[in-house]
Design a protein around this motif. Structure first.
Motif, mmCIF file in Angstrom:
data_model
loop_
_atom_site.group_PDB
_atom_site.id
_atom_site.type_symbol
_atom_site.label_atom_id
_atom_site.label_comp_id
_atom_site.label_asym_id
_atom_site.label_seq_id
_atom_site.Cartn_x
_atom_site.Cartn_y
_atom_site.Cartn_z
ATOM 1 N N PHE B 15 0.826 -1.210 0.000
ATOM 2 C CA PHE B 15 0.000 0.000 0.000
ATOM 3 C C PHE B 15 0.862 1.263 0.000
ATOM 4 O O PHE B 15 0.708 2.133 -0.839
ATOM 5 N N THR B 16 1.820 1.338 0.972
ATOM 6 C CA THR B 16 2.626 2.568 1.083
ATOM 7 C C THR B 16 3.558 2.754 -0.111
ATOM 8 O O THR B 16 3.508 3.782 -0.783
ATOM 9 N N ARG B 19 1.818 3.179 -3.498
ATOM 10 C CA ARG B 19 1.199 4.493 -3.651
ATOM 11 C C ARG B 19 2.242 5.565 -3.968
ATOM 12 O O ARG B 19 2.049 6.391 -4.863
ATOM 13 N N GLU B 22 3.575 5.041 -7.533
ATOM 14 C CA GLU B 22 2.616 5.441 -8.557
ATOM 15 C C GLU B 22 2.545 6.956 -8.698
ATOM 16 O O GLU B 22 2.556 7.488 -9.800
ATOM 17 N N LYS B 23 2.533 7.636 -7.555
ATOM 18 C CA LYS B 23 2.465 9.097 -7.561
ATOM 19 C C LYS B 23 3.668 9.684 -8.290
ATOM 20 O O LYS B 23 3.550 10.580 -9.120
ATOM 21 N N LYS B 71 -2.971 -3.617 -4.186
ATOM 22 C CA LYS B 71 -3.914 -3.449 -5.303
ATOM 23 C C LYS B 71 -4.370 -4.778 -5.857
ATOM 24 O O LYS B 71 -5.488 -4.904 -6.343
ATOM 25 N N THR B 90 -5.400 2.194 -13.530
ATOM 26 C CA THR B 90 -4.231 3.072 -13.414
ATOM 27 C C THR B 90 -2.962 2.368 -13.876
ATOM 28 O O THR B 90 -2.088 2.991 -14.463
#
Lengths: 104, 155
Positions: B15-16, B19, B22-23, B71, B90
């Motif tokens: 998750f961390t 994320r 991806e950013k 995900k 995404t």
């Protein structure tokens, strides 16, 4: 050797069509790379090893296609298409084909 | 019990880091898209009029991109409920935009101004547990057109 994925070559005339030429390669994944990829599967993101592997494989397939075209006396390949298919678990086939032609 | 702990740890890591990655990736995609905006891409089969004589070159770009653990689980749950799977949306968007950018970067080397007949090819590389898609490859290719400038000097 001119390779293009459009049907014409701007400014040049096609003198002779020599038919379809093709090249392919089947690649399997490297075990070491697979472990690294497994780790990357947790955090996500680009798998650079695979990207390179596939680029190399495509180059090889293209090389084979070019060799075939040279053998029949072509100087350009037009309308080139790439295609990928997975043959077995962990192996992928990369296939490239096009029309060999003689340009003036 | 240990299995559950491992699962939760993987979930949090996924998750961390997923994320953040991806950013960062989207940020870099937007920046580079801005930079390469002047190379025009077309899905048309033939070059636009006015390109009767141009140098052509086959250009391509590819990327293999993987989904993160969190995900994958989220997408698995979505598979039960049905509906939009944003996790994969995404992923594929990132992959396509990245592949097109790499193709454009190659075209920039040839000083091309247009890329015509752009084709996009998507293939899923690994099948994970329960036959889920682990990572996808997107391959973009097209013909780069470089206008010939030295024409008047020859005649």
């Amino acid at each position: 050797m001119l390779i293009s994925n459009i049907e014409i070559v701007p400014g040049k005339k096609i003198v002779k069509h020599l038919g379809m030429v093709q090249g392919n390669t089947v690649r399997a994944k490297h075990a070491g790379k697979d472990i690294l990829a497994g780790l990357k599967n947790i955090v996500g993101g680009e798998l650079k090893a695979y990207t390179e592997l596939l680029t190399e494989a495509r180059e090889e397939a293209t090389q084979r296609m070019v060799q075939q075209a040279e053998a029949i006396g072509a100087n350009a390949i037009i309308n080139v298409r790439f295609s990928t298919s997975s043959v077995a678990a962990g192996a992928a086939e990369l296939f490239v084909y096009g029309t060999a032609v003689v340009l003036e | 019990m240990y299995d559950l702990i491992i699962f939760l740890v993987l979930l949090t890591i996924g998750f961390t880091f997923g994320r953040i990655a991806e950013k960062r990736h989207f940020q870099s995609i937007i920046e580079r898209e801005e930079e390469l905006r002047d190379i025009l891409t077309f899905s048309e089969r033939l070059p636009p009029p006015g390109f009767s004589s141009a140098r052509t070159e086959l250009v391509s770009g590819n990327v293999v991109i993987s989904i993160d653990y969190f995900k994958r689980i989220a997408a698995g749950l979505r598979g039960i409920l049905g509906g939009r799977v944003t996790a994969y949306e995404t992923l594929l968007e990132r992959a396509r935009r990245e592949a097109i950018l790499r193709m454009k970067e190659e075209a920039r080397v040839f000083e091309a101004t247009h890329i015509v007949n752009v084709k996009l090819e998507t293939a899923s590389i690994t099948k994970g547990q329960h036959n889920q898609t682990g990572c996808v490859e997107v391959y973009a290719y097209g013909t780069a057109l470089t206008p010939i400038k030295q024409e008047p000097e020859k005649s």
